[in-house]
Enzyme design. Sequence first.
Site, PDB file in Angstrom:
ATOM      1  CG  HIS A 133      26.035  96.821  26.990  1.00 23.21           C
ATOM      2  ND1 HIS A 133      26.670  95.666  27.836  1.00 23.21           N
ATOM      3  CD2 HIS A 133      24.905  97.090  27.995  1.00 23.21           C
ATOM      4  CE1 HIS A 133      26.093  95.524  29.038  1.00 23.21           C
ATOM      5  NE2 HIS A 133      25.173  96.268  29.270  1.00 23.21           N
ATOM      6  CG  HIS A 142      12.474  89.019  12.403  1.00 22.96           C
ATOM      7  ND1 HIS A 142      11.385  89.052  11.443  1.00 22.96           N
ATOM      8  CD2 HIS A 142      12.358  90.694  13.071  1.00 22.96           C
ATOM      9  CE1 HIS A 142      10.744  90.145  11.427  1.00 22.96           C
ATOM     10  NE2 HIS A 142      11.256  90.901  12.294  1.00 22.96           N
TER      11      HIS A 142
END
Length: 204
Positions: A133, A142
């Site tokens: 979150h 990446h």
Amino acid sequence: MNKEVIIIGAGGHGKVIADIVRRSGDTPLGFLDDGEALPPEIAGIPLLGKVSDYAKYPDAFFVIGIGSSSVREALAQRLCGVRWYTAIHPSAVVSELDTQIGVGSVVMANAVVNPSAGIGEHCILNTSAVVEHDNRIGDFAHISVGAKLGGTVSIGRHTWVGIGATVSNNISVCDCCVIGAGAVVIRDIKESGTYVGVPARKIK
């Protein structure tokens, strides 16, 4: 509506994206790749030509299937004006609560993106990556296979978080870093470079 999608890059990463496109109910129209002596088909999907041929397909969507973040950025600038496809594997768990994923990004099988996460453009969230979150992931980043980002983590542009690496809660990692496979980041990283180990330390 079924979308016809062209993948830029016919290597392994491109094939994974083609599979995601197909599993999502869309059509991988083919690959564009500047490599030499490539076969006419890759995994049963046609090689349509070089990257410069993209203008022949004005109605298609495009996604970049290349791991290098600098190459992805160069291609994103070169193909300015195309319709970008965001590839999300059907098995990925992406929260619908205040979560944003930028155009051209790829979310692979079994990845998790939890509420209020913001993913930049042309990012890769690889197989089984966890983005908790309130994370912020910069463009062209990446997050590798099995990497885990705790809550309220910030990852800079062009940063690569390696296979199985962990970034602890409330940590900020600046642009253009490499976090080595299995590394554990427990402090903010403010200087670009390569960081490895437990806890992660910069190497020369």
